[in-house]
Design a protein around this motif. Structure first.
Motif, PDB file in Angstrom:
ATOM      1  N   GLU A  85       4.781  -9.897 -22.569  1.00  0.00           N
ATOM      2  CA  GLU A  85       5.646  -9.814 -21.333  1.00  0.00           C
ATOM      3  C   GLU A  85       7.040  -9.691 -21.745  1.00  0.00           C
ATOM      4  N   ARG A  94       9.931  -7.029 -20.780  1.00  0.00           N
ATOM      5  CA  ARG A  94      11.635  -7.460 -20.634  1.00  0.00           C
ATOM      6  C   ARG A  94      12.496  -6.688 -21.390  1.00  0.00           C
ATOM      7  N   PRO A 107       4.272  -3.602 -16.907  1.00  0.00           N
ATOM      8  CA  PRO A 107       3.146  -4.543 -16.259  1.00  0.00           C
ATOM      9  C   PRO A 107       2.344  -3.618 -15.523  1.00  0.00           C
ATOM     10  N   ALA A 167       7.644 -14.166 -13.954  1.00  0.00           N
ATOM     11  CA  ALA A 167       6.571 -13.494 -14.807  1.00  0.00           C
ATOM     12  C   ALA A 167       6.638 -12.264 -14.470  1.00  0.00           C
ATOM     13  N   LEU A 172       4.375 -10.068 -15.519  1.00  0.00           N
ATOM     14  CA  LEU A 172       3.160  -9.363 -15.329  1.00  0.00           C
ATOM     15  C   LEU A 172       2.191  -9.850 -14.340  1.00  0.00           C
TER      16      LEU A 172
END
Lengths: 268, 410
Positions: free
Chosen positions: B216, B220, B200, B53, B55
């Motif tokens: 998310e 990326r 983030p 992850a 975030l």
């Protein structure tokens, strides 16, 4: 239409000149010179398009003018730094920077004469009457295109040459005629004839020379000449029109900002 | 402090070097894969490699609204955001559109389901000094810290600047100059904001669980915008070109890209004219600064003219079947020349816009896009994102000076 447009532009420039009386800007006259890109004139102008066509031009003429210098800032895509341009080559990114809303700005100088430019000839040619305005910094140039008789045969831009790729050879010719067929819904004939936002960080000065060069190497970006061979050649050449992709590319790219270069020399 | 690289965390080390250079953010992280990313507020965040992850857990919960429809504090500027009626309600197709209505002339109905953006560096400056160069602003006055992750497709609690049924989403309130004192009701402060890559470090304004998952992915990919929706063909004209029989009549579009840019010194229709920049505080109530995204730019068929007819056929003709659904992404538009639109079978895309009153195809056999003097648009993907970048406005129709702060990437 042409006369109305010229009169309007002159009025704007006249207002600018009037401002000069109070802001200290000086009214100036300057020489104007036009030509094709700088290169060895003894060789034909040959280049490879983004579609891989090796193109050699035998004719490239533009009916250029009037021309105005404007205080409006150029679109960002045209003033990217050398470092940014290097990055463009290596990053998987679009060159599509800037935006489409270019406001009116203010005209500080003008060249009201229309002149025929041979874009294959690198030697600069003086434009009768030169230009005039006020000595205020301009950021962009604005070229208007009008159809012209004579060598241009009633077109604003005329071109001929040969395109070659993978054993296919396509002799071609065609032209850009400014008329209602170019007008996008929501646009106008005046919009269609203007090439605005050409980077031109210049300050007109008396005794100097405004130099305009036309670069035809981008005129066929995106064009696939194979489509022309489905038609019939006349006198050994395929003639493109706005109904085929070569013509559509040409009528867009011949009116691109990148097709024009504007500089100012303080001396002639 | 890690060297900032401005959101290019998933790209190669070479790309990272260039991205850092291009964005003027200093030296890149030599580690490359786990690049540091600095959010707008200056907090360092590390994006892990792989599928971990990116975030923080706290991102899952939207923050409380910065203000409500009833908040009217004098000498403040309320910053909100909206995609207007088009983004929120979509566009119906009709053959006889009313004046000013947004209708896709080739018969498509539009509905958006997600419009994710990240807004940062919201700021006020003293007014600019050049009437002809909108990008020129005066000294910095105040700024809103941090970045905002927003789904502007979703309705908000405020009435939009364009009037009901449009709504707007609250982002922040500017209450005072950074130097102290109060905002001056006699000054029209230059209002600017940035579209930045998903980060983030952004605060979640209104993303639900699905939106967080998409965000998310935006982080990326380094995207600044993600637009998703459906288009359904509703045209009724018969006798169309045979190619259309092969095009889907319902298409899901999923468009993600990065187009970081500054939107400077925006004009403000609330000043009484669309050409007057600045936001002026009021001594008696709050002033409005609604960041507005115009989604029709995505579908424009021409650049360099205002409000050209929008189309969808150049998208539909490139759609692919994915799990039984026709889907088009920006990758499907890659390599398609704007002046030589071809479908997946490499046939010219015909122009069927003639079924809408007020639009006449220049060449019914071949739709094409007008470049408007731009020479650097390689393909339709570039064209679409270039056009979309100009869609950031203020208070409905107020144009901003758009200064790209990085290249468009996908």
């Amino acid at each position: 239409m042409k006369r109305r447009a010229l009169a309007l532009a002159l009025l704007v420039a006249g207002s600018a000149a009037g401002c000069g009386d109070t802001t200290g800007s000086e009214r100036v006259s300057f020489a104007v010179e036009v030509g094709g890109i700088e290169r060895d004139a003894a060789q034909p102008l040959a280049f490879t398009s983004d579609q891989g066509w090796e193109i050699t031009l035998s004719e490239a003429r533009v009916a250029l003018g009037p021309l105005y210098l404007n205080t409006i800032a150029p679109l960002e895509s045209d003033r990217r730094s050398p470092l940014q341009r290097l990055g463009d080559l290596l990053l998987p990114s679009a060159h599509a920077l800037g935006e489409s809303h270019l406001s009116s700005g203010r005209i500080v100088a003008q060249v009201t004469t229309q002149v025929e430019v041979d874009a294959l000839a690198p030697a600069l040619v003086a434009v009768p009457g030169g230009g005039d305005g006020v000595s205020e910094p301009a950021l962009t140039g604005e070229v208007w295109l009008f159809n012209r008789d004579g060598a241009l045969g009633g077109a604003a831009v005329r071109v001929a040459g040969v395109a070659r790729r993978e054993g296919v050879e396509v002799p071609f010719e065609g032209s850009l005629v400014i008329d209602q067929t170019l007008v996008t819904t929501g646009g106008s004939l005046d919009t269609a004839r203007k090439v605005r936002g050409i980077p031109a960080q210049v300050t007109p000065a008396g005794g100097g020379a405004l130099r305009v060069r036309v670069d035809p190497r981008g005129w066929f970006e995106g064009a696939d000449f194979r489509e022309l061979t489905a038609g019939t050649a006349r006198e050994g050449r395929y003639r493109f029109t706005s109904q085929d992709n070569v013509g559509r590319a040409f009528i867009n790219r011949a009116r691109a900002r990148a097709a024009f270069g504007i500089t100012f020399s303080p001396t002639r | 402090m890690k060297a900032p690289v401005c959101g290019y965390a998933r790209l190669s080390s070479v790309t990272l070097v260039l991205a850092a250079l291009l964005s003027g953010c200093g030296d890149p992280d030599p580690a490359g894969s786990d690049a540091g990313v600095t959010d707008v507020g200056g907090t360092d965040v590390v994006i892990p490699a792989g599928d971990a992850a990116v975030l923080p857990p706290s991102f899952a919960t939207p923050v409380p609204a910065a203000f409500t429809a009833g908040t009217r504090d004098p000498r403040t500027i309320q910053v909100s955001i909206s995609s207007e009626e088009l983004g929120q309600q979509g566009a119906d197709y009709t053959a006889t559109p009313a004046e000013g209505a947004i209708v896709l002339v080739d018969g498509w109905e539009l509905r958006f389901t997600r419009i994710l953006v990240t807004i940062g560096n919201v700021r006020l400056n003293q007014p600019g000094t050049s009437a002809s160069d909108q990008s020129m602003v005066g000294a910095a006055v105040a700024s809103v810290p941090g970045a905002f992750a927003v789904d502007v497709q979703k309705p908000g609690p405020l009435t939009g600047a364009g009037g009901a049924p449009e709504t707007a989403i609250p982002l922040a309130v500017i209450r005072a100059p950074a130097a102290g004192g109060a905002l001056d009701p006699s000054v029209r402060y230059a209002f600017s904001y940035d579209a930045v890559a998903a980060t983030p470090g952004a605060v979640n304004v209104n993303l639900d669980a699905g939106g967080v998952a998409l965000y998310e992915q935006m982080v990326r990919r380094g995207w600044s915008q993600y637009v998703e929706g459906t288009a359904t063909y509703r045209g009724t004209t018969t006798g169309l070109a045979p190619a259309f029989a092969d095009y889907p009549s319902a298409v899901t579009f999923r468009l993600g890209w990065a187009a970081p840019a500054q939107y400077l010194n925006c004009n403000n229709p609330d000043n009484g004219s669309k050409d007057m920049p600045g936001v002026q505080p009021s001594a008696s109530t709050a002033a409005r600064a609604q960041i507005t995204f115009h989604l029709d730019h995505l579908f424009w068929g021409a650049l360099g003219v205002e409000d050209p007819p929008p189309h969808f056929d150049h998208f539909a003709s490139r759609a692919q079947l994915v799990g039984g659904v026709s889907v088009v992404t920006l990758d499907d538009l890659m390599g398609v020349v704007p002046t030589n639109l071809v479908d997946r079978m490499m046939r010219p895309v015909p122009d069927r816009g003639g079924q809408t009153m007020g639009y006449t195809p220049r060449n019914p056999g071949a739709l094409s896009l007008d470049l408007g003097g731009n020479s650097s648009l390689r393909d339709v993907r570039d064209f679409v994102t270039f056009s979309a970048r100009a869609g950031g406005h203020l208070n409905a129709d107020g144009l901003c000076f758009v200064r790209p702060s990085g290249p468009i990437t996908y």
